[in-house]
Design a protein around this motif. Sequence first.
Motif, PDB file in Angstrom:
ATOM      1  N   LEU A  40      46.129  36.160  41.287  1.00  8.65           N
ATOM      2  CA  LEU A  40      45.275  37.235  40.828  1.00  8.65           C
ATOM      3  C   LEU A  40      43.658  37.036  40.733  1.00  8.65           C
ATOM      4  O   LEU A  40      42.851  37.568  41.311  1.00  8.65           O
ATOM      5  N   GLN A  41      43.630  35.785  40.267  1.00 12.71           N
ATOM      6  CA  GLN A  41      42.163  35.190  40.348  1.00 12.71           C
ATOM      7  C   GLN A  41      41.634  35.172  41.804  1.00 12.71           C
ATOM      8  O   GLN A  41      40.545  35.418  42.003  1.00 12.71           O
ATOM      9  N   ASN A  42      42.522  34.528  42.678  1.00  9.47           N
ATOM     10  CA  ASN A  42      41.999  34.494  44.164  1.00  9.47           C
ATOM     11  C   ASN A  42      41.626  35.958  44.628  1.00  9.47           C
ATOM     12  O   ASN A  42      40.386  35.899  45.296  1.00  9.47           O
ATOM     13  N   ARG A  43      42.543  36.620  44.376  1.00 11.86           N
ATOM     14  CA  ARG A  43      42.303  38.062  44.861  1.00 11.86           C
ATOM     15  C   ARG A  43      40.702  38.639  44.220  1.00 11.86           C
ATOM     16  O   ARG A  43      40.084  39.391  44.987  1.00 11.86           O
ATOM     17  N   SER A  44      40.471  38.172  43.120  1.00  8.47           N
ATOM     18  CA  SER A  44      39.127  38.732  42.523  1.00  8.47           C
ATOM     19  C   SER A  44      38.146  38.089  42.866  1.00  8.47           C
ATOM     20  O   SER A  44      36.925  38.477  42.523  1.00  8.47           O
ATOM     21  N   ASN A  45      38.326  36.900  43.483  1.00  8.08           N
ATOM     22  CA  ASN A  45      37.274  36.199  44.082  1.00  8.08           C
ATOM     23  C   ASN A  45      37.156  35.978  45.470  1.00  8.08           C
ATOM     24  O   ASN A  45      36.712  34.788  46.080  1.00  8.08           O
ATOM     25  N   SER A  46      37.057  37.061  46.094  1.00  8.58           N
ATOM     26  CA  SER A  46      37.134  37.069  47.569  1.00  8.58           C
ATOM     27  C   SER A  46      37.733  35.908  48.212  1.00  8.58           C
ATOM     28  O   SER A  46      37.570  35.526  49.285  1.00  8.58           O
TER      29      SER A  46
END
Lengths: 196, 196
Positions: B143-149
């Motif tokens: 989820l974090q990587n998704r939110s950080n492009s």
Amino acid sequence: MNFEQLQKQIVFIHEIDKIKYIQRKTRLFNSDRAENDAEHSWHLALMAIVLSEHSDQKIDLLKVVKMLLIHDLVEIDAGDVFLYDTVANHTNTEAELAAARRIFGLLPAAQADDLIAVWEEFEAGETAESKFARAMDRMEPLLQNRSNSGGTWQEFNVKYDKVLEKKSVIREGSQHLWNYAKALIDQSVEDGILQK
Amino acid sequence: MNFEQLQKQIVFIHEIDKIKYIQRKTRLFNSDRAENDAEHSWHLALMAIVLSEHSDQKIDLLKVVKMLLIHDLVEIDAGDVFLYDTVANHTNTEAELAAARRIFGLLPAAQADDLIAVWEEFEAGETAESKFARAMDRMEPLLQNRSNSGGTWQEFNVKYDKVLEKKSVIREGSQHLWNYAKALIDQSVEDGILQK
């Protein structure tokens, strides 16, 4: 596949990340770095697990841990109020209730209602679980201030009587922990890191 | 008053503060600030509470939460190993076991044994509780990587097949969460933030 319920939960999981930016006045152990609410909540939850045997009453430990993991989420909207703040009221304010409704309200309705109830129970401090959880919340900064030569007691000129008054919440959860905490507070005066 | 048992627990509570300095590679949601292990552990524990209904098997939620709160404590001694590190082995190493024995060993013996067993159960990943806990541990950085492009996928040039392989651990805990995670991973390729 129906991800409707899950999608709401993911939005909540995303939103609560903001607690990692909320700085407390208290500093980490042996440190001048301020603690944030996520670190604080993690520490309290694990303290509750480790110290649960000292609760005066039988407790549902999972509920205590839930309380501690969520108790500061309202600060995402309402901000942190320092325990010794003499102006702002460190109790259940309207702003905190509105914050609880907005943040937990991101979840599916039944789950939101459940967590709002757990948060309100913590705030009210009337049940065995909330008394023990609140004892943890008072215990951690006491240990931190001890490790930091008085920490926020020195920084904000907080005196012995006020510390004793605020920390006596620990007694409601555990007489044994209170005996220990009281001894630490008295020792702090002897050590010259807390003024009478 | 006899504080012998409690004193050991306090030493442990003091020691584990160090986890707040251990930086992960993954960054906070929509952020370039690295997450630390305490924040990560807090987030996973609360995710487990919120997502527990999606576990494929009946789980003891308190045990899952315990696992997640303690799972990274060994990194105080052994350091963080990046999930996609191709040299260091991200599994139960000798260094981690020694760390577990030292850190949990600060506690009274029975409690130390109990938490070492919980940690080993998490590492082995064979029980319903450990499978669900490990699913949380894979879900958050996704989820974090998704939110950080693309986050660490982009930063360390991690490709689709490797992500799929590592994240498939989620399926062992929850088919529903895996369906969701797989859709996010596929979507990340379409969005151009994860390379095939």
